[in-house]
Write a protein that holds these residues in place. Structure first.
Motif, PDB file in Angstrom:
ATOM      1  N   ASP A  13      -9.081 -75.143 -22.620  1.00  0.00           N
ATOM      2  CA  ASP A  13      -7.716 -75.135 -22.102  1.00  0.00           C
ATOM      3  C   ASP A  13      -7.370 -76.572 -21.700  1.00  0.00           C
ATOM      4  OD1 ASP A  13      -7.194 -72.414 -22.537  1.00  0.00           O
ATOM      5  OD2 ASP A  13      -8.248 -71.886 -20.688  1.00  0.00           O
ATOM      6  N   ASP A  14      -7.077 -76.815 -20.433  1.00  0.00           N
ATOM      7  CA  ASP A  14      -6.691 -78.158 -19.991  1.00  0.00           C
ATOM      8  C   ASP A  14      -7.776 -78.822 -19.151  1.00  0.00           C
ATOM      9  OD1 ASP A  14      -4.203 -78.031 -21.226  1.00  0.00           O
ATOM     10  OD2 ASP A  14      -3.268 -77.065 -19.492  1.00  0.00           O
ATOM     11  N   ARG A  15      -8.985 -78.292 -19.245  1.00  0.00           N
ATOM     12  CA  ARG A  15     -10.066 -78.823 -18.416  1.00  0.00           C
ATOM     13  C   ARG A  15     -11.158 -79.420 -19.291  1.00  0.00           C
ATOM     14  NH1 ARG A  15     -14.672 -76.585 -15.907  1.00  0.00           N
ATOM     15  NH2 ARG A  15     -14.214 -74.582 -16.895  1.00  0.00           N
ATOM     16  N   GLN A  16     -11.560 -80.644 -18.958  1.00  0.00           N
ATOM     17  CA  GLN A  16     -12.661 -81.272 -19.671  1.00  0.00           C
ATOM     18  C   GLN A  16     -13.968 -80.656 -19.188  1.00  0.00           C
ATOM     19  OE1 GLN A  16     -12.723 -85.601 -19.965  1.00  0.00           O
ATOM     20  NE2 GLN A  16     -14.952 -85.570 -19.822  1.00  0.00           N
ATOM     21  N   ILE A  17     -14.755 -80.116 -20.125  1.00  0.00           N
ATOM     22  CA  ILE A  17     -15.976 -79.417 -19.715  1.00  0.00           C
ATOM     23  C   ILE A  17     -17.251 -80.104 -20.184  1.00  0.00           C
ATOM     24  CG2 ILE A  17     -14.811 -77.185 -19.581  1.00  0.00           C
ATOM     25  CD1 ILE A  17     -16.135 -76.489 -22.285  1.00  0.00           C
ATOM     26  N   ALA A  18     -17.142 -81.057 -21.085  1.00  0.00           N
ATOM     27  CA  ALA A  18     -18.348 -81.731 -21.572  1.00  0.00           C
ATOM     28  C   ALA A  18     -17.978 -83.063 -22.187  1.00  0.00           C
ATOM     29  CB  ALA A  18     -19.073 -80.863 -22.609  1.00  0.00           C
ATOM     30  N   GLU A  19     -18.938 -83.977 -22.130  1.00  0.00           N
ATOM     31  CA  GLU A  19     -18.756 -85.299 -22.718  1.00  0.00           C
ATOM     32  C   GLU A  19     -20.120 -85.861 -23.050  1.00  0.00           C
ATOM     33  OE1 GLU A  19     -16.752 -88.073 -20.212  1.00  0.00           O
ATOM     34  OE2 GLU A  19     -16.307 -89.471 -21.838  1.00  0.00           O
ATOM     35  N   GLY A  20     -20.239 -86.487 -24.206  1.00  0.00           N
ATOM     36  CA  GLY A  20     -21.509 -87.069 -24.605  1.00  0.00           C
ATOM     37  C   GLY A  20     -21.708 -86.962 -26.095  1.00  0.00           C
ATOM     38  N   ALA A  21     -22.954 -87.124 -26.541  1.00  0.00           N
ATOM     39  CA  ALA A  21     -23.276 -87.004 -27.965  1.00  0.00           C
ATOM     40  C   ALA A  21     -22.978 -85.588 -28.436  1.00  0.00           C
ATOM     41  CB  ALA A  21     -24.736 -87.349 -28.199  1.00  0.00           C
ATOM     42  N   LEU A  22     -22.606 -85.448 -29.697  1.00  0.00           N
ATOM     43  CA  LEU A  22     -22.237 -84.142 -30.228  1.00  0.00           C
ATOM     44  C   LEU A  22     -23.350 -83.122 -30.054  1.00  0.00           C
ATOM     45  CD1 LEU A  22     -20.399 -82.235 -31.758  1.00  0.00           C
ATOM     46  CD2 LEU A  22     -21.200 -83.252 -33.900  1.00  0.00           C
ATOM     47  N   SER A  23     -24.596 -83.537 -30.207  1.00  0.00           N
ATOM     48  CA  SER A  23     -25.698 -82.598 -30.050  1.00  0.00           C
ATOM     49  C   SER A  23     -25.717 -81.997 -28.641  1.00  0.00           C
ATOM     50  CB  SER A  23     -27.036 -83.287 -30.343  1.00  0.00           C
ATOM     51  OG  SER A  23     -27.201 -84.439 -29.524  1.00  0.00           O
ATOM     52  N   ALA A  24     -25.466 -82.833 -27.626  1.00  0.00           N
ATOM     53  CA  ALA A  24     -25.444 -82.334 -26.246  1.00  0.00           C
ATOM     54  C   ALA A  24     -24.206 -81.479 -25.989  1.00  0.00           C
ATOM     55  CB  ALA A  24     -25.483 -83.513 -25.270  1.00  0.00           C
ATOM     56  N   VAL A  25     -23.059 -81.903 -26.515  1.00  0.00           N
ATOM     57  CA  VAL A  25     -21.826 -81.144 -26.324  1.00  0.00           C
ATOM     58  C   VAL A  25     -21.927 -79.793 -27.028  1.00  0.00           C
ATOM     59  CG1 VAL A  25     -19.356 -81.096 -26.870  1.00  0.00           C
ATOM     60  CG2 VAL A  25     -20.398 -83.179 -25.974  1.00  0.00           C
ATOM     61  N   ALA A  26     -22.527 -79.760 -28.221  1.00  0.00           N
ATOM     62  CA  ALA A  26     -22.702 -78.495 -28.940  1.00  0.00           C
ATOM     63  C   ALA A  26     -23.567 -77.537 -28.142  1.00  0.00           C
ATOM     64  CB  ALA A  26     -23.328 -78.765 -30.308  1.00  0.00           C
ATOM     65  N   ARG A  27     -24.613 -78.056 -27.527  1.00  0.00           N
ATOM     66  CA  ARG A  27     -25.500 -77.200 -26.727  1.00  0.00           C
ATOM     67  C   ARG A  27     -24.745 -76.592 -25.540  1.00  0.00           C
ATOM     68  NH1 ARG A  27     -30.931 -76.821 -26.510  1.00  0.00           N
ATOM     69  NH2 ARG A  27     -31.205 -78.653 -27.861  1.00  0.00           N
ATOM     70  N   LEU A  28     -23.888 -77.376 -24.918  1.00  0.00           N
ATOM     71  CA  LEU A  28     -23.159 -76.893 -23.741  1.00  0.00           C
ATOM     72  C   LEU A  28     -22.035 -75.922 -24.099  1.00  0.00           C
ATOM     73  CD1 LEU A  28     -22.902 -80.234 -21.731  1.00  0.00           C
ATOM     74  CD2 LEU A  28     -24.230 -78.226 -21.082  1.00  0.00           C
ATOM     75  N   THR A  29     -21.436 -76.108 -25.255  1.00  0.00           N
ATOM     76  CA  THR A  29     -20.239 -75.330 -25.595  1.00  0.00           C
ATOM     77  C   THR A  29     -20.512 -74.141 -26.507  1.00  0.00           C
ATOM     78  OG1 THR A  29     -19.767 -76.823 -27.460  1.00  0.00           O
ATOM     79  CG2 THR A  29     -18.726 -77.324 -25.335  1.00  0.00           C
ATOM     80  N   LYS A  30     -21.712 -74.004 -27.031  1.00  0.00           N
ATOM     81  CA  LYS A  30     -21.982 -72.927 -27.981  1.00  0.00           C
ATOM     82  C   LYS A  30     -21.674 -71.537 -27.421  1.00  0.00           C
ATOM     83  CE  LYS A  30     -25.138 -71.273 -31.512  1.00  0.00           C
ATOM     84  NZ  LYS A  30     -24.890 -69.842 -31.269  1.00  0.00           N
ATOM     85  N   PRO A  31     -21.987 -71.237 -26.158  1.00  0.00           N
ATOM     86  CA  PRO A  31     -21.648 -69.893 -25.656  1.00  0.00           C
ATOM     87  C   PRO A  31     -20.158 -69.569 -25.794  1.00  0.00           C
ATOM     88  CG  PRO A  31     -23.182 -70.952 -24.164  1.00  0.00           C
ATOM     89  CD  PRO A  31     -22.781 -72.001 -25.168  1.00  0.00           C
ATOM     90  N   LEU A  32     -19.287 -70.543 -25.513  1.00  0.00           N
ATOM     91  CA  LEU A  32     -17.854 -70.307 -25.668  1.00  0.00           C
ATOM     92  C   LEU A  32     -17.468 -70.211 -27.141  1.00  0.00           C
ATOM     93  CD1 LEU A  32     -16.344 -72.680 -22.954  1.00  0.00           C
ATOM     94  CD2 LEU A  32     -16.243 -70.188 -22.979  1.00  0.00           C
ATOM     95  N   LEU A  33     -18.076 -71.048 -27.966  1.00  0.00           N
ATOM     96  CA  LEU A  33     -17.778 -70.999 -29.395  1.00  0.00           C
ATOM     97  C   LEU A  33     -18.191 -69.666 -29.997  1.00  0.00           C
ATOM     98  CD1 LEU A  33     -18.935 -74.614 -30.378  1.00  0.00           C
ATOM     99  CD2 LEU A  33     -16.579 -73.769 -30.326  1.00  0.00           C
ATOM    100  N   ASP A  34     -19.319 -69.125 -29.516  1.00  0.00           N
ATOM    101  CA  ASP A  34     -19.784 -67.830 -30.020  1.00  0.00           C
ATOM    102  C   ASP A  34     -18.804 -66.709 -29.688  1.00  0.00           C
ATOM    103  OD1 ASP A  34     -22.059 -68.833 -31.190  1.00  0.00           O
ATOM    104  OD2 ASP A  34     -23.345 -68.447 -29.461  1.00  0.00           O
TER     105      ASP A  34
END
Length: 212
Positions: A13-34
């Motif tokens: 939405d309008d909130r930044q939830i992760a920042e960094g290398a794509l591998s780290a961001v993918a790990r943090l965001t996968k639950p939402l992506l799923d």
């Protein structure tokens, strides 16, 4: 083209939830992506291009499919360098075909150091002369990609876009003041390189003043 090391920033939405290398961001965001959450967007932190990748399987499966950063090629062996033909690979000089009109070759032939030296000098001079224009253009393009993705439904969106391409830092700051903090701050960081100076105006919105 992104890799597992590409610097990224993720917004939900309008909130930044992760920042960094794509591998780290993918790990943090996968639950939402799923969950198929379409309000989660991952941006290249430099270009603001949207990044999408295959989320099937476990996080290890996802990470294994991410392109790896390009490896630095070792110095060529003497026989390999000889097979390449012209060029000086150890100095990063590579021979490629250049097509010019006869008058161009005639002019280059009369330059100090020969055609190759003259061409390199001309390119370096052009890069130096245009570096500020290129910096501004890249910053504008990156900031616009971001605000088009997350700011289009925000107050004063059109005024923000106009201020960006007009190079008006004060108006950009003024018109983004009502935006959600994370979106506002990231948009301002991206746009900063497009302005010759930082904004000096207060961040409170005064439509009457902004229209003068």
């Amino acid at each position: 083209m992104f890799t597992s090391a590409t610097p990224c920033v993720a917004f939900h939405d309008d909130r930044q939830i992760a920042e960094g290398a794509l591998s780290a961001v993918a790990r943090l965001t996968k639950p939402l992506l799923d969950q198929g959450d379409s309000s989660l967007l991952i941006f290249d932190a430099t270009s603001s291009e949207l990044i999408q990748f295959d989320i099937r399987g476990s996080i290890d499966d996802v990470l294994a499919r991410l392109p790896a950063p390009a490896a630095v090629a070792p110095d060529p062996q003497p026989e390999a360098a000889a097979a390449r033909g012209p060029g000086r690979p150890k100095l990063g000089v590579v021979a490629r075909e250049v097509t010019l009109l006869p008058r161009h070759w005639e002019w280059l032939a009369g330059q100090r150091g020969g055609a190759s030296v003259a061409l390199r000098r001309l390119i370096d001079e052009a890069r130096h002369a245009n570096k500020d224009k290129d910096r501004i253009r890249h910053a504008q393009e990156s900031a616009y990609r971001f605000i088009a993705a997350l700011g289009e439904n925000k107050p004063h969106y059109e005024e923000v876009a106009r201020a960006l391409f007009a190079g008006d830092a004060d108006r950009f700051a003024r018109w983004t003041a009502e935006w959600p903090a994370d979106v506002r701050d990231h948009a301002r960081r991206l746009a900063a390189a497009a302005f010759d100076r930082p904004p000096t105006a207060p961040v409170s919105v005064d439509p009457a003043a902004a229209n003068r």
